[in-house]
Write an enzyme that holds these catalytic residues in place. Structure first.
Site, short mmCIF file in Angstrom:
data_model
loop_
_atom_site.label_atom_id
_atom_site.label_comp_id
_atom_site.label_asym_id
_atom_site.label_seq_id
_atom_site.Cartn_x
_atom_site.Cartn_y
_atom_site.Cartn_z
CB ALA A 20 49.24 -64.25 28.97
CB CYS A 54 42.13 -58.86 31.99
SG CYS A 54 42.85 -60.40 31.47
#
Lengths: 464, 464
Positions: A20, A54
């Protein structure tokens, strides 16, 4: 063999870590500067880049069908945008003085140095592995990377029985408990704390505890795993605590992560008390003009306590990457800090928090009052109005909001955003009582639960 | 006959209007002062007190089983708390100089004067009735009071056909359209504006339009009802516009409300440009030390434009009552104003707004940029992620947030609260891009839709 140095017309950005923070930084820098101006090289040691870690619990739980759904952008897509993303290539050394990194091809073992003008360190986090016999046994899994998720699913496919033990009851622990329940497992969660979700105060964690038991999850608190027992083939057989032994066909470790900063430490870069890199607001590593860091390997400023914290969360990593890429690309952006918002769920129970818990406030030297209320997600008379508990902390004298915790069903979790914005703005709980929040019977009681809590907290401040 | 004047040891609070604002004021004053200190008399001309008018569409639609569910507190409960609530008693005159009100028993017609030390005017709103032939025909209904709701349900029970026309497409109009769809009616909505939901900009109203059509509601915009045609018995038969005639077995008027301030006007109390009472921040009628007003009969300060607005909404009425009761009870509270938040739904479509629309901003002399984005309610890969459109207005140069409009499915509506708090705090859209909002895949994409809109708006501010 060394990479060629950047040509006279362009500079080179090197990114360590292809998830990310790193790939957001690379992509944003690329938006602002074309390949003629800025060469971008990114190193990722794993098999995947730009994915949502996640989302792993939902892949394991079956809500998401495959890992490709969790991939925001493939390596090929990055390369098509002019980012030289080198997969399975591990950076083994940062030479800050020489402005270069050494990288090793994981398959071939070949090493080379790559010079940089700008360096982004986005090395992420590593899961905490307990130091005990059997911790590395077959059938014991972390859930940090897509590779971890795939390995866990392989174990589940081959498992002889249906007994799972989850070690740790933080958000990964409870999400994995849900995933395994959804897979039809008998789930035991073994937790070191008094109650699950230690990111909440124990009185609120107690509500999560009860709800998890209601879902058929066995919750064992206040204990430590001392050993993982294995069978003759070295596969996990049971989890042992000082008081009991829990049979297990699979064990999932969800006891948290630490910043992966071994490269940064070796390079002499500044680390904070939690082991994360320290940056300024532009996400530049302190004292280093052209070294940037973001994501799960950095500490962040907590705007409520004024102290550095460590929070590994994809939403921060994306913001860090965006800020770094903007600055490297020649524009200007900052990441001012966090208020500590987190939301998670276990089946239909929603769990949210922002700001300080009681012990954080004590630690920061703050005197405070608390108020806890029960309300409903919708007008009481509207169908499916579900109960919700809101706890609020406010500073004595000033009445400044310090933190909010919410446990409830549908509509509970994202209500924490109201408090997150109020914390960012430095509002008092008395000011919050007048907030013009959305009201209609299907959405809220006429006094939103957050307003009810603010009224009670404001009274507690006056009475304190 | 006159009431006795208050005894030497206590003062008397008189409340005109027994719904949200009036009875909240009475209840809060009673919490702070016992019957020995403060006598409280409240007059209500209708059959019901302390009810949720916002719940009427759901009663009509069948989600709520009866009017008693909408009643927060019965007259008997108020009386048990020492509030002398007189039902079916209409105040016909306020004598400000003489500090007394004249009230008439609706049944007997008997009148008497009641002196006050403090007066609360909470006379609410009256629905706008179009001035046209047939507007008062049998089968034409407003939905302002529980009595209205009951009358409408009686009509539905007796209706010969299943064709309904809703006049007006504001939040009452769309909620009633949903209610009538749920009752199995064929629904036509006739609307004066370009698009439904004129509380949104037309580009966002267009999304509501399309969704309503998708639900099988016939939406007729840009037209005016000129006549309601009746049959031989005087019952509604059709609704007529300049271009067409729409057969109707029932007609629901949802064209808005006006402040009910005829008593206040006759008493010479100050009214604003929208016809509502003007108060200070303590909810005291301007220039009158012991006359208070709240709820649907007052104008409120819009904190974004700095101008007075008229907004009839239960959540404001409750806050006003709370503030008035606190002040009358001898403590101190204020209502600082609103930012104009409203949320509603039509079936599973959620519609939310806060702050200024484009035309409000123009009217307030503000120069602004807009940004509209599409995102999803959850991480794109998570089940049931549904699309959401967010429009944001920000001031040129300063970048201050001016307004947000959201149209989407589950999880869209209450996201407007993020913007409501940011507006209250005077945040810029650039500051909003760093907000620490709750993130987990079942709750939000890694960039919350509000953050995506803030990023686009911040860029538009820079480029403007």
């Amino acid at each position: 063999m060394d990479d060629t140095t950047p040509g006279s017309h362009s500079s080179r950005l090197v990114v360590i870590g292809g998830d990310a923070a790193g790939m957001s930084a690379a992509s944003q820098a690329r938006r602002l500067k074309g390949p003629g101006e800025l060469e971008i090289v990114a190193f990722e040691r794993g098999h995947y880049a730009s994915y949502s870690a996640c989302g792993i619990p939902y892949w394991v739980g079956g809500e998401v069908t495959g890992p490709e759904e969790l991939i925001a952008r493939t390596p090929e897509e990055h390369r098509a945008r002019g980012i030289d993303l080198r997969m399975r290539t591990e950076v083994t050394e940062i030479d800050v003085a020489g402005q270069r990194v050494r990288a090793r091809d994981v398959e071939s073992g070949a090493e080379s140095w790559t010079p940089y003008d700008h360096l982004v360190i986005a090395t992420g986090a590593r899961p905490i592995r307990p130091d005990m016999p059997g911790a590395d046994a077959s059938g014991v899994h972390g859930v940090q990377t897509l590779d971890d998720g795939r390995a866990l699913l392989d174990t589940l496919a081959r498992a002889r029985g249906r007994r799972a033990v989850v070690v740790g009851a933080g958000y990964i622990g409870v999400e994995m408990a849900e995933a395994l329940i959804n897979r039809g497992y008998e789930v035991t969660v073994v937790n070191r704390g008094r109650e699950p979700m230690s990111t909440l105060d124990p009185d609120m964690g107690r509500l999560v505890h009860r709800a998890m038991e209601g879902l058929g999850i066995r919750m064992v608190n206040d204990t430590e795993v001392t050993e993982v027992r294995t069978d003759a083939e070295g596969h996990v057989r049971a989890v042992v605590t000082p008081d009991a032994e829990y049979p297990a066909d699979v064990v999932v470790l969800g006891i948290g992560v630490r910043p992966e900063t071994s490269l940064a430490r070796a390079a002499g870069l500044p680390l904070g008390e939690h082991g994360g890199l320290l940056t300024d607001r532009a996400m530049r590593v302190r004292g280093h003009e052209n070294v940037w860091a973001g994501g799960d390997c950095v500490e962040v400023l907590d705007l409520v306590s004024g102290r550095e914290r460590y929070i590994a969360l994809g939403t921060h990593a994306n913001k860090h990457g965006q800020v770094i890429g903007t600055n490297v690309g020649g524009d200007y952006a900052t990441f001012p800090g966090v208020v500590g918002t987190a939301v998670s769920k276990v089946c239909d129970l929603e769990i949210a928090r922002t700001g300080l818990r009681e012990k954080d406030a004590h630690r920061a030297g703050l005197r405070f009052v608390t108020a806890t209320i029960e309300s409903t997600s919708r007008a009481g008379y509207y169908p499916d109005a579900s109960p919700m508990t809101v706890k609020m902390l406010a500073e004595r004298r000033t009445g400044r909001l310090l933190g909010v915790q919410i446990v409830g069903r549908e509509g509970a979790g994202k209500r924490v955003d109201i408090a997150a914005v109020a914390l960012t703005a430095g509002m008092t709980v008395d000011q919050m009582t007048a907030l013009d929040l959305g009201y209609a019977p299907p959405f809220s009681p006429v006094w939103d639960p957050v307003l009810v809590a603010a009224r009670k907290a404001a009274k507690a401040v006056r009475d304190s």
